[in-house]
Design a protein around this motif. Sequence first.
Motif, mmCIF file in Angstrom:
data_model
loop_
_atom_site.group_PDB
_atom_site.id
_atom_site.type_symbol
_atom_site.label_atom_id
_atom_site.label_comp_id
_atom_site.label_asym_id
_atom_site.label_seq_id
_atom_site.Cartn_x
_atom_site.Cartn_y
_atom_site.Cartn_z
ATOM 1 N N HIS A 1 4.821 11.372 -3.276
ATOM 2 C CA HIS A 1 3.689 12.193 -2.854
ATOM 3 C C HIS A 1 4.055 13.157 -1.736
ATOM 4 N N LEU A 2 4.933 12.744 -0.839
ATOM 5 C CA LEU A 2 5.372 13.622 0.249
ATOM 6 C C LEU A 2 6.795 13.262 0.654
ATOM 7 N N THR A 3 7.501 14.262 1.167
ATOM 8 C CA THR A 3 8.820 14.014 1.741
ATOM 9 C C THR A 3 8.791 14.395 3.217
ATOM 10 N N VAL A 4 9.239 13.487 4.056
ATOM 11 C CA VAL A 4 9.327 13.722 5.491
ATOM 12 C C VAL A 4 10.707 14.306 5.803
ATOM 13 N N ALA B 1 8.548 2.468 -7.390
ATOM 14 C CA ALA B 1 7.192 2.484 -6.836
ATOM 15 C C ALA B 1 6.194 3.055 -7.831
ATOM 16 N N ARG B 2 6.619 4.064 -8.579
ATOM 17 C CA ARG B 2 5.726 4.640 -9.588
ATOM 18 C C ARG B 2 5.478 3.636 -10.720
ATOM 19 N N LEU B 3 6.543 2.934 -11.129
ATOM 20 C CA LEU B 3 6.390 1.918 -12.175
ATOM 21 C C LEU B 3 5.478 0.785 -11.718
ATOM 22 N N ALA B 4 5.506 0.495 -10.407
ATOM 23 C CA ALA B 4 4.702 -0.605 -9.865
ATOM 24 C C ALA B 4 3.298 -0.163 -9.452
ATOM 25 N N ASN B 5 2.959 1.111 -9.690
ATOM 26 C CA ASN B 5 1.626 1.637 -9.354
ATOM 27 C C ASN B 5 1.296 1.517 -7.873
ATOM 28 N N VAL B 6 2.284 1.789 -7.011
ATOM 29 C CA VAL B 6 2.044 1.777 -5.565
ATOM 30 C C VAL B 6 1.190 2.996 -5.212
ATOM 31 N N PRO B 7 0.128 2.846 -4.422
ATOM 32 C CA PRO B 7 -0.784 3.958 -4.148
ATOM 33 C C PRO B 7 -0.168 5.153 -3.442
ATOM 34 N N ALA B 8 0.740 4.922 -2.477
ATOM 35 C CA ALA B 8 1.315 6.031 -1.711
ATOM 36 C C ALA B 8 2.831 5.879 -1.634
ATOM 37 N N ILE B 9 3.538 6.957 -1.980
ATOM 38 C CA ILE B 9 5.011 6.945 -2.021
ATOM 39 C C ILE B 9 5.526 8.062 -1.135
ATOM 40 N N VAL B 10 6.254 7.686 -0.101
ATOM 41 C CA VAL B 10 6.772 8.617 0.897
ATOM 42 C C VAL B 10 8.282 8.474 0.957
ATOM 43 N N ALA B 11 8.981 9.579 1.199
ATOM 44 C CA ALA B 11 10.433 9.533 1.413
ATOM 45 C C ALA B 11 10.750 10.241 2.718
ATOM 46 N N THR B 12 11.719 9.728 3.457
ATOM 47 C CA THR B 12 12.249 10.468 4.602
ATOM 48 C C THR B 12 13.632 10.973 4.238
ATOM 49 N N GLU B 13 13.826 12.276 4.405
ATOM 50 C CA GLU B 13 15.123 12.879 4.112
ATOM 51 C C GLU B 13 15.942 12.947 5.397
ATOM 52 N N HIS B 14 16.918 12.047 5.481
ATOM 53 C CA HIS B 14 17.774 11.938 6.662
ATOM 54 C C HIS B 14 19.079 12.712 6.522
ATOM 55 N N ASP C 1 0.828 -1.206 0.000
ATOM 56 C CA ASP C 1 0.000 0.000 0.000
ATOM 57 C C ASP C 1 0.867 1.263 0.000
ATOM 58 N N VAL C 2 2.027 1.171 0.669
ATOM 59 C CA VAL C 2 2.909 2.327 0.819
ATOM 60 C C VAL C 2 4.343 1.882 0.560
ATOM 61 N N VAL C 3 5.086 2.689 -0.175
ATOM 62 C CA VAL C 3 6.538 2.543 -0.249
ATOM 63 C C VAL C 3 7.150 3.765 0.421
#
Length: 366
Positions: free
Chosen positions: A137-140, A96-109, A79-81
């Motif tokens: 979709h969002l970056t943490v 994740a975009r190629l695999a059509n994952v519904p929600a894509i989030v990144a954490t910037e460490h 559901d989420v990557v």
Amino acid sequence: MKVLHVITGLAAGGAEQQLRSLLPHLGVRSEVAVLTGRGVVADAIERTGVPVHYAGMRGNRDLRAVGRLARLMRSRRYDVVHTHLYRACVYGRLAARLANVPAIVATEHSIGCEHIEGRRLTHPIRALYLASERLGHLTVAVSPSVADRLARWGVHRSRIVVIPNGVDGTAFGFDAALRRRTRKRLGLADDAFVIGGVGRLEPGKRFDLLVEAMPSLEPAVLLLVGSGSCEPRLRELARAAGADRRVIFAGESLDVRAMLSAMDVLAAPSAEETFGLAVVEALACGLPVLYDTCPAIDDLPPGSAPGARRVAPDRLAAELSALVARPPGRLAPPDALRLYEIRRQAGQLESLYLRLLGAVPTEEYR
């Protein structure tokens, strides 16, 4: 909800340890995919029952890893990557975009003013990052300082959310018996004054400042916890300073609490940090801390963490010398650490996942 965390590697670095600590507190089904190698953190995660998948990436231009990740994501229907660290964000978001994952989030460490993951920032690196950012979709951001850097790069504020790193305060509490056992294992006398450094042995951490200060800090001992490309140079500096017997290279350690319990002060001379996890963990263990840069402390109201003091590099040796002469003993962990409670972080991430899954039109990505 099923979440795949994608990370560049799983050696014992700050982001890697943070992921390992976070997973047990997330109320979702979690799995991990790592681009390169195994690492001690991978083994630790697998021991908890969380599956770890290996993409087998052999270099920064090994695009086959994108295909492997996309196939994994399609077959296991996440559901989420959630991606972590620069390369994982670039390749993981694309997969994740190629695999059509519904929600894509990144954490910037790891984004600094001049470096990212220890590498100097260049125009191509920034351009590639921004291109991949638009696939998610969002970056943490792990601190307001990181959010500001992302915005200056060109990431729209509406696509950034601040969720600080988390620390399990109880898991890092000082343990006198653990201190004795750890010191015995490391060959440290019970009454030795131990200056600690925790992190990758890379240029940006500036542990050379600690090694070079050792002749003026006798009889104190320096305990460096971590590994990296600078270790040979740091060992040579210790020999040249005649302090090689008082500088201990402990290597990577999964038991950071044991190492912190064995120390009397943590020194963090890094000039550029995105959060400063080691500083927060040290405060949770009751250690006084001398640091140069630590957004986790600097973003708090003044006086919130009295055990941590910002010290300029040219004053570091003198400040350490004063502590060696008059050891301060263990301190009470500051109340402000509750802002970095790992359960709070986990709850915020879960809420973010749910919000994204509710806000993203399913038909657009399926």
